[in-house]
Design a protein around this motif. Structure first.
Motif, short mmCIF file in Angstrom:
data_model
loop_
_atom_site.label_atom_id
_atom_site.label_comp_id
_atom_site.label_asym_id
_atom_site.label_seq_id
_atom_site.Cartn_x
_atom_site.Cartn_y
_atom_site.Cartn_z
N HIS A 219 4.59 4.96 -5.24
CA HIS A 219 4.49 5.96 -4.19
C HIS A 219 3.26 5.75 -3.27
CE1 HIS A 219 2.47 7.83 -7.46
NE2 HIS A 219 1.54 8.27 -6.67
N LYS A 220 3.39 6.28 -2.10
CA LYS A 220 2.08 6.20 -1.30
C LYS A 220 2.15 7.29 -0.49
CE LYS A 220 -0.58 3.36 1.97
NZ LYS A 220 -0.62 1.88 2.67
N LEU A 221 1.27 8.28 -0.04
CA LEU A 221 1.29 9.37 0.48
C LEU A 221 1.57 9.28 2.10
CD1 LEU A 221 -2.19 11.38 1.11
CD2 LEU A 221 -1.79 9.00 0.48
N VAL A 252 1.58 3.74 -10.59
CA VAL A 252 0.43 4.43 -9.84
C VAL A 252 -0.49 3.58 -9.26
CG1 VAL A 252 -1.47 6.28 -10.33
CG2 VAL A 252 0.52 6.43 -11.57
N ASP A 253 -0.74 3.48 -7.86
CA ASP A 253 -1.59 2.69 -7.18
C ASP A 253 -2.73 3.91 -6.81
OD1 ASP A 253 -3.18 1.82 -4.83
OD2 ASP A 253 -1.72 0.27 -4.56
N LEU A 254 -3.78 3.66 -7.57
CA LEU A 254 -4.98 4.58 -7.21
C LEU A 254 -5.26 5.17 -5.77
CD1 LEU A 254 -5.33 3.79 -10.29
CD2 LEU A 254 -7.66 4.60 -9.80
N GLY A 255 -5.14 4.17 -4.92
CA GLY A 255 -5.42 4.42 -3.54
C GLY A 255 -4.44 5.15 -2.82
N HIS A 256 -3.34 5.39 -3.38
CA HIS A 256 -2.12 6.04 -2.74
C HIS A 256 -2.21 7.45 -2.57
CE1 HIS A 256 0.12 2.09 -2.30
NE2 HIS A 256 -0.85 1.87 -1.84
N HIS A 257 -3.31 8.13 -2.88
CA HIS A 257 -3.18 9.54 -3.04
C HIS A 257 -4.17 9.96 -2.16
CE1 HIS A 257 -1.91 7.69 -6.82
NE2 HIS A 257 -1.37 8.69 -7.04
N ASP A 288 -8.31 4.42 3.28
CA ASP A 288 -8.30 3.05 2.95
C ASP A 288 -7.85 3.03 1.37
OD1 ASP A 288 -9.22 0.05 4.02
OD2 ASP A 288 -8.84 0.28 1.92
N ASP A 289 -6.84 2.33 1.08
CA ASP A 289 -6.24 2.42 -0.17
C ASP A 289 -6.42 1.25 -0.93
OD1 ASP A 289 -4.38 1.13 1.61
OD2 ASP A 289 -2.79 1.15 0.10
N ASP A 290 -7.32 0.41 -0.59
CA ASP A 290 -7.82 -1.03 -1.02
C ASP A 290 -8.92 -1.41 -1.26
OD1 ASP A 290 -4.70 -1.73 -1.38
OD2 ASP A 290 -4.85 -2.22 0.81
N LEU A 291 -10.02 -0.60 -1.52
CA LEU A 291 -11.37 -0.81 -1.79
C LEU A 291 -11.50 -1.28 -3.32
CD1 LEU A 291 -13.05 2.48 0.00
CD2 LEU A 291 -12.71 0.20 1.01
N ILE A 325 -4.22 -5.20 -10.33
CA ILE A 325 -5.43 -4.94 -9.30
C ILE A 325 -4.32 -5.29 -7.99
CG2 ILE A 325 -7.45 -5.79 -8.01
CD1 ILE A 325 -8.35 -6.83 -10.64
N ASP A 326 -4.73 -4.16 -7.20
CA ASP A 326 -4.33 -4.36 -5.73
C ASP A 326 -5.29 -3.92 -4.78
OD1 ASP A 326 -2.80 -4.41 -3.46
OD2 ASP A 326 -1.46 -2.44 -3.85
N GLN A 327 -6.03 -5.00 -4.18
CA GLN A 327 -7.01 -4.79 -3.37
C GLN A 327 -6.97 -5.66 -2.06
OE1 GLN A 327 -10.18 -3.43 -6.74
NE2 GLN A 327 -10.79 -5.38 -5.75
MN MN Z 1 -1.66 -0.07 -0.83
#
Ligand code: MN
Ligand code: RM4
Ligand code: MN
Length: 429
Positions: A219-221, A252-257, A288-291, A325-327
């Motif tokens: 998911h991603k907001l 769960v992609d941490l940056g997608h919240h 930004d969701d990829d730091l 990892i997704d950066q």
């Molecule tokens: Mn992303």
């Protein structure tokens, strides 16, 4: 281009080993005083692994520009070589998560062999229906798996099924599905019907999934859609995973919240109901969701790993989410960022193992808020650097992966071998 050899790593480690030993022994004594077994903790740290993203070794970009660095990977074989460097120095990333069609080749047996030659295997395959590819008959401009036109949906389903086929040839066991589908205007699309179409399309993909595979729903907001995103949150993801069946789980992609969302609580919920399938680690401050993982909020990452440790204690060894990892690395050498991130993820995980779970549960039951908080924080406040370095060195890695990488001259050699890429094109990855 020469890989970084075990001899070179050992030679770079040598001058610093005595200092490291002293630091490790001091930490081991400290941990033993707290009733912990330092040897068991080192072994546990050595067993940890996280997958590197094939798309993360090239320089990323923002919506405004991309500034490529020297020696950019030209194709998936170069990407594997770079991922091999990350793993050989950190001993933390033995697998690579590939992305299709970006990593498409003619012969997947050859690709699997190439990975093996770098000491690597493949983790979850990622499909891509958030862009149009050259020669693609139908456009994803207005969506893919949830498009109003059945023919577009079928094209997107067929691509995902093809990804499963490729994944089988690569020895992968999971498909990650992230779609950019959504709307930019209130009223542009039916929120209800778009989700129904998602369920239908993903069910078709699910039917093509081998029995021992997982389908990870991400998911991603928001972004690229800015009013509504079809799978915007863990609730939508959970509903879909539940609807599809046991092989479907949430990623769960941490940056997608949104910035203040309590991600660790989401992790606890999904784990409790058997739907926590995996992670995309990264960090984010605003949009930004990829730091780089833990570059903004190391405490949040630690709290996520605390929930994972709790879930493992409750559920047992069958609990094994996929760690990836997704950066997107815009201003650093991607190899350095990936090494640093893998180390920070391993650090948070190692710290989370230090919590006295029994004492914490007792304080929670007694409603002793401050004691509970102090017990929880004890791991985060412990500098486990010598412990994770010990795990790395025992596995053949570098005491200081970034310094060793810089000393190796790998990037300069890559720049000589790989022609420069033109700057200027924008794009998230
Ligand atoms: Mn992303
Ligand atoms: C997306 C999402 C996906 C990743 C792409 C490249 O924002 O995080 O997981 O595959 O980026
Ligand atoms: Mn992701």
């Amino acid at each position: 281009m020469a890989a970084i050899t075990a001899d070179f790593i050992a030679e770079q480690n040598r001058p610093h080993l005595a200092d490291h030993r002293e630091d490790f022994e001091a930490l081991a004594r400290k941990l033993a005083r707290r009733g912990l077994d330092p040897e068991a903790l080192v072994r546990d740290a050595m067993a940890f692994a996280v997958a590197a993203p094939s798309w993360g070794v090239g320089t990323g970009g923002t919506r405004f520009a991309r500034f490529p660095g020297p020696g950019e990977p030209r194709h998936v074989f170069d990407k594997l070589a770079d991922c091999g460097v990350v793993h050989s120095l950190t001993r933390l990333t033995p697998t690579v998560s590939p992305h299709f069609p970006w990593d498409k080749v003619k012969d997947y047996t050859e690709l699997r062999e190439a990975a093996k030659s770098h000491g690597l295997a493949f983790d979850a395959v990622n499909s891509n229906t958030f862009q149009d590819q050259a020669g693609q008959p139908l456009s994803y401009k207005f969506g893919s798996l949830t498009h109003t036109d059945k023919a577009v949906r079928e094209q997107a389903i067929a691509h995902n099924v093809e990804c499963v086929e490729i994944g089988r040839a690569l020895g992968s066991k999971a498909l990650t599905v992230w779609i950019g589908d959504g709307s930019n205007f209130a009223g542009q699309s039916s929120l209800a019907r778009a989700f129904d179409r998602y369920l239908d399309s993903t069910a078709a993909i699910y039917r093509a999934l081998p029995d021992d595979w997982r389908m990870l729903l991400e998911h991603k907001l928001y972004e690229p859609a800015f009013y509504s995103t079809v799978i915007s949150d863990w609730g939508s993801s959970y509903l879909a995973a539940q609807h599809l069946g046991p092989k479907a789980q949430c990623l769960v992609d941490l940056g997608h919240h949104a910035p203040t969302v309590n991600i660790e609580q989401i992790v606890a919920r999904l784990a409790r109901f058997g739907k926590l399938g995996g992670f995309h680690f990264n960090d984010s401050k605003y949009g930004d969701d990829d730091l780089d993982a833990a570059s903004v909020s190391p405490f949040r990452l630690y709290l996520v790993f605390h929930e994972l440790a709790e879930a493992r204690r409750t559920i047992g060894p069958s609990f094994s989410p996929a760690y990836m990892i997704d950066q997107s690395h815009n201003v650093t050498d991607p190899i350095e960022s990936l090494m640093q991130s893998a180390i920070e993820i391993a650090r948070a995980r190692a710290q989370a193992q230090l919590v006295d779970a029994e004492a914490l549960a007792a304080a929670q039951e007694a409603n002793d808020a401050l004691t509970a908080h102090r017990l929880l924080k004890a791991g985060f406040l412990t500098d486990v650097s010598p412990l994770i370095a010990e795990a790395r060195v025992r596995a053949g890695g570098a005491l200081d992966p970034i310094a060793t990488y810089r000393a190796s001259g790998y990037r300069a050699a890559a720049a000589r071998e790989r022609p420069a890429v033109a700057a200027g094109s924008a794009g998230i990855v």
